[in-house]
Design a protein around this motif. Structure first.
Motif, PDB file in Angstrom:
ATOM      1  N   LYS A  58      41.043  73.913   2.160  1.00  0.00           N
ATOM      2  CA  LYS A  58      39.853  74.020   3.006  1.00  0.00           C
ATOM      3  C   LYS A  58      38.645  74.635   2.300  1.00  0.00           C
ATOM      4  N   GLN A  59      38.808  75.129   1.089  1.00  0.00           N
ATOM      5  CA  GLN A  59      37.725  75.813   0.375  1.00  0.00           C
ATOM      6  C   GLN A  59      36.468  74.956   0.274  1.00  0.00           C
ATOM      7  N   ASN A  60      36.586  73.684  -0.037  1.00  0.00           N
ATOM      8  CA  ASN A  60      35.404  72.819  -0.177  1.00  0.00           C
ATOM      9  C   ASN A  60      34.691  72.573   1.142  1.00  0.00           C
ATOM     10  N   SER A  61      35.347  72.859   2.257  1.00  0.00           N
ATOM     11  CA  SER A  61      34.748  72.625   3.569  1.00  0.00           C
ATOM     12  C   SER A  61      34.166  73.885   4.189  1.00  0.00           C
ATOM     13  N   PHE A  62      34.255  75.007   3.495  1.00  0.00           N
ATOM     14  CA  PHE A  62      33.743  76.261   4.057  1.00  0.00           C
ATOM     15  C   PHE A  62      32.247  76.160   4.313  1.00  0.00           C
ATOM     16  N   ILE A  63      31.834  76.799   5.399  1.00  0.00           N
ATOM     17  CA  ILE A  63      30.448  76.768   5.843  1.00  0.00           C
ATOM     18  C   ILE A  63      29.825  78.130   5.579  1.00  0.00           C
ATOM     19  N   LYS A 131      40.221  74.248 -10.687  1.00  0.00           N
ATOM     20  CA  LYS A 131      39.382  73.094 -10.343  1.00  0.00           C
ATOM     21  C   LYS A 131      38.342  73.465  -9.286  1.00  0.00           C
ATOM     22  N   LEU A 132      38.733  74.287  -8.316  1.00  0.00           N
ATOM     23  CA  LEU A 132      37.787  74.727  -7.289  1.00  0.00           C
ATOM     24  C   LEU A 132      36.674  75.580  -7.901  1.00  0.00           C
ATOM     25  N   LEU A 133      37.020  76.430  -8.851  1.00  0.00           N
ATOM     26  CA  LEU A 133      36.014  77.257  -9.523  1.00  0.00           C
ATOM     27  C   LEU A 133      35.028  76.387 -10.305  1.00  0.00           C
ATOM     28  N   ILE A 134      35.549  75.393 -10.998  1.00  0.00           N
ATOM     29  CA  ILE A 134      34.681  74.479 -11.755  1.00  0.00           C
ATOM     30  C   ILE A 134      33.785  73.694 -10.804  1.00  0.00           C
ATOM     31  N   ASN A 135      34.338  73.223  -9.702  1.00  0.00           N
ATOM     32  CA  ASN A 135      33.564  72.478  -8.715  1.00  0.00           C
ATOM     33  C   ASN A 135      32.445  73.346  -8.124  1.00  0.00           C
TER      34      ASN A 135
END
Length: 155
Positions: A58-63, A131-135
């Motif tokens: 869900k990290q990429n969807s955080f608001i 990958k999340l950190l790089i994104n």
């Protein structure tokens, strides 16, 4: 908090519950990891696996910029801890990776897409965190470039 996470399907609620652990990891990483490792989760595995699977999915969807920053910093701190201490708790946790796209014979219609099951790779948790950190870094760079281009256009 963990039982509410298991029963909720609303992203904003899940985000606020994950943020509790993100804040705790900033101050008491070892205590939080010890607690999560000793508590059984919904699948019988330690609840650490459940929490991390939910968090990284869900990290990429955080608001909200504040929640995104706190969350990504907590993940960075978690990655640093796991690598520096060679923490064995993270070695057996695999999470959903990238979508596997199968080439389709002929024209791909909506009905074919609807009937096709989505398949995903399984990656180690620490790889997904990286990958999340790089994104996140890429998003920050793109936002900065867009801001500079906009200011040049205004001039």
């Amino acid at each position: 908090v963990l039982s509410k996470m298991q029963s909720s399907n609303i992203l904003v609620v899940q985000q606020s519950l994950i943020m509790v652990f993100a804040h705790l990891m900033h101050y008491k990483m070892d205590a939080v990891l010890q607690f999560l490792s000793n508590l059984p989760g919904p699948t019988g595995q330690p609840v650490l696996e459940f929490l991390m699977t939910e968090w990284v999915s869900k990290q990429n969807s955080f608001i909200g910029p504040y929640d995104r920053k706190i969350s990504i910093l907590a993940l960075a701190k978690l990655l640093e801890h796991a690598v520096a201490t060679e923490d064995k708790r993270f070695q057996n946790i695999f999470v959903k990776g990238d979508r596997i796209i199968n080439p389709v014979e002929g024209i791909k219609t909506r009905s074919k897409s609807k009937n096709e099951k989505e398949l995903y790779t399984q990656v180690p948790l620490l790889v997904k965190v990286y990958k999340l950190l790089i994104n996140e870094m890429h998003s920050l760079i793109e936002d900065k470039k867009a801001g500079q281009e906009e200011s040049e256009y205004d001039e």
